[in-house]
Design an enzyme around this catalytic site. Structure first.
Site, short mmCIF file in Angstrom:
data_model
loop_
_atom_site.label_atom_id
_atom_site.label_comp_id
_atom_site.label_asym_id
_atom_site.label_seq_id
_atom_site.Cartn_x
_atom_site.Cartn_y
_atom_site.Cartn_z
N SER A 30 53.73 49.74 -43.09
CA SER A 30 55.03 49.45 -42.47
C SER A 30 55.58 50.71 -41.78
CB SER A 30 56.00 48.97 -43.55
OG SER A 30 57.25 48.68 -43.01
N LYS A 54 60.87 52.12 -45.81
CA LYS A 54 60.00 50.95 -45.64
C LYS A 54 59.66 50.23 -46.95
CE LYS A 54 59.89 50.41 -42.07
NZ LYS A 54 61.13 50.09 -41.30
N HIS A 114 67.64 57.80 -49.06
CA HIS A 114 66.17 57.96 -49.12
C HIS A 114 65.84 59.32 -49.76
CE1 HIS A 114 65.25 54.49 -46.75
NE2 HIS A 114 65.54 54.99 -45.58
P1 A3P Z 1 57.03 45.22 -42.85
O1 A3P Z 1 56.99 46.31 -41.83
O2 A3P Z 1 55.85 45.28 -43.79
O3 A3P Z 1 57.21 43.87 -42.27
P2 A3P Z 1 63.09 49.10 -44.90
O4 A3P Z 1 64.27 48.22 -44.80
O5 A3P Z 1 63.04 49.92 -46.15
O6 A3P Z 1 62.94 49.92 -43.65
O7 A3P Z 1 61.81 48.17 -45.03
C1 A3P Z 1 61.40 47.38 -43.96
C2 A3P Z 1 60.35 46.42 -44.45
O8 A3P Z 1 60.98 45.39 -45.24
C3 A3P Z 1 59.62 45.73 -43.30
O9 A3P Z 1 58.31 45.47 -43.80
C4 A3P Z 1 60.46 44.46 -43.18
O10 A3P Z 1 59.81 43.41 -42.51
C5 A3P Z 1 60.66 44.13 -44.66
N1 A3P Z 1 61.77 43.19 -44.89
C6 A3P Z 1 63.05 43.27 -44.50
N2 A3P Z 1 63.75 42.18 -44.85
C7 A3P Z 1 62.87 41.37 -45.50
C8 A3P Z 1 62.98 40.06 -46.10
N3 A3P Z 1 64.11 39.37 -46.09
N4 A3P Z 1 61.88 39.54 -46.67
C9 A3P Z 1 60.72 40.22 -46.67
N5 A3P Z 1 60.55 41.44 -46.13
C10 A3P Z 1 61.61 42.02 -45.54
#
Ligand code: A3P
Length: 288
Positions: free
Chosen positions: A130, A45, A100
């Site tokens: 998140s 996240k 991870h």
């Molecule tokens: P949120 O749950 O706070 O919205 P991961 O890919 O490590 O699982 O992280 C997911 C998080 O990154 C989520 O956060 C997601 O919305 C955010 N995320 C993914 N793509 C993004 C982008 N282009 N711009 C901003 N946040 C992004």
């Protein structure tokens, strides 16, 4: 193989059995890296999918076609996942890989070939928020309980993938011996163009202004939310239930302010101070 209720334990951390086996984890920890590999490392996240998309676009010179036609888990596979051996292609040139796993698990394998490592970090309060919402929708993760219960498990480091604090401390400690670029989710937010330039310099992939603009367009939250290769909408509902929370949820900095009570904030800050102190001062996030 669903294994939605199975939990694997490896190197003192718990991981979802839906994605990992002892064999897949062992394979990751002894992976024969090549010097030309590029390894993205994150605690879950922290913006993994965002950085995978940016890296894909850097290596396609701004052409969005691969990002729009190949799922992120196939083009930037996680070393530790069950399917990794099957998607790892014997292609020439840099392989874009993701993990991870904590530094102590990967260090020996990385020291041998010294591939480029990108460590992407995010304000742990936003990671926690998140991750909490992700637990609500991902049926391969345990029920998070209340937000407060989840917060306590996060601080104890008993959530899946272990302690955020140990993760970042471990990966910060290998600065000298590995070729690592440290970046943050907050930095991508604040200046995506500058971040792409930093990445391209680190990777030795000069980019033209038009290519950088294409990356900025394609990697915006709005654009990625519509990309079925990353937004998880193709994942069956029994594995990820988008009616409970979206994978591309909010994509903002500081959402923790709408989730933490002042007591929870105090508890978190105390732990952060004990574990991290001044170690993350170069990262652009604020705990207050
Ligand atoms: P949120 O749950 O706070 O919205 P991961 O890919 O490590 O699982 O992280 C997911 C998080 O990154 C989520 O956060 C997601 O919305 C955010 N995320 C993914 N793509 C993004 C982008 N282009 N711009 C901003 N946040 C992004």
């Amino acid at each position: 193989m669903s294994r939605l209720d199975v939990t694997e334990s490896f190197a003192g951390i718990r991981l979802p059995g839906h994605l990992h086996t002892q064999e897949s984890l062992e394979f990751a920890s002894t992976f024969p890296f090549r010097h030309s590999d590029v390894l993205l490392v994150t605690f879950p996240k922290s913006g993994t999918t965002w950085m995978q998309e940016i890296l894909t676009l850097i290596y396609s010179s701004g052409d969005p076609h691969p990002a729009k036609s190949i799922p992120n888990w196939a083009r930037n596979p996680w070393l530790e996942h069950i399917y990794f051996k099957d998607v790892l292609q014997e292609r020439e040139g840099p392989r874009l890989l993701t993990t991870h796993l904590p530094q102590q698990v990967m260090a020996a394998a990385l020291r041998k070939a010294k591939p480029k490592v990108i460590y992407l970090a995010r304000n742990p309060k936003d990671v926690l928020v998140s991750y909490y919402h992700f637990h609500r929708m991902a049926n391969f993760l345990p029920d998070p309980g209340s937000f407060n219960e989840f917060l306590l498990s996060f601080l104890d480091g008993t959530v899946h993938y272990g302690s955020w604090f140990e993760h970042i401390k471990g990966w910060l400690s290998c600065q000298e011996e590995l070729d690592v670029l440290y970046m943050t989710y907050e930095e991508l937010h604040q200046d995506l163009e500058g971040s792409v330039k930093r990445l391209s310099a680190f990777l030795g992939r000069p980019m033209q202004p038009g290519q950088i603009n294409a990356i900025e367009r394609h990697c915006s939250f709005t654009s990625m939310s519509k990309n079925t290769m990353v937004n998880c909408t193709l994942v069956p509902r029994e594995i990820m239930d988008s009616s409970k929370s979206q994978f591309m949820r909010k994509g903002i900095v500081g959402d923790w302010r709408d989730h933490f009570s002042s007591q929870q904030c105090e508890l978190f800050n105390k732990k952060y101070q004990q574990e991290i102190g001044g170690r993350c001062q170069q990262f652009q996030w604020t705990m207050d």
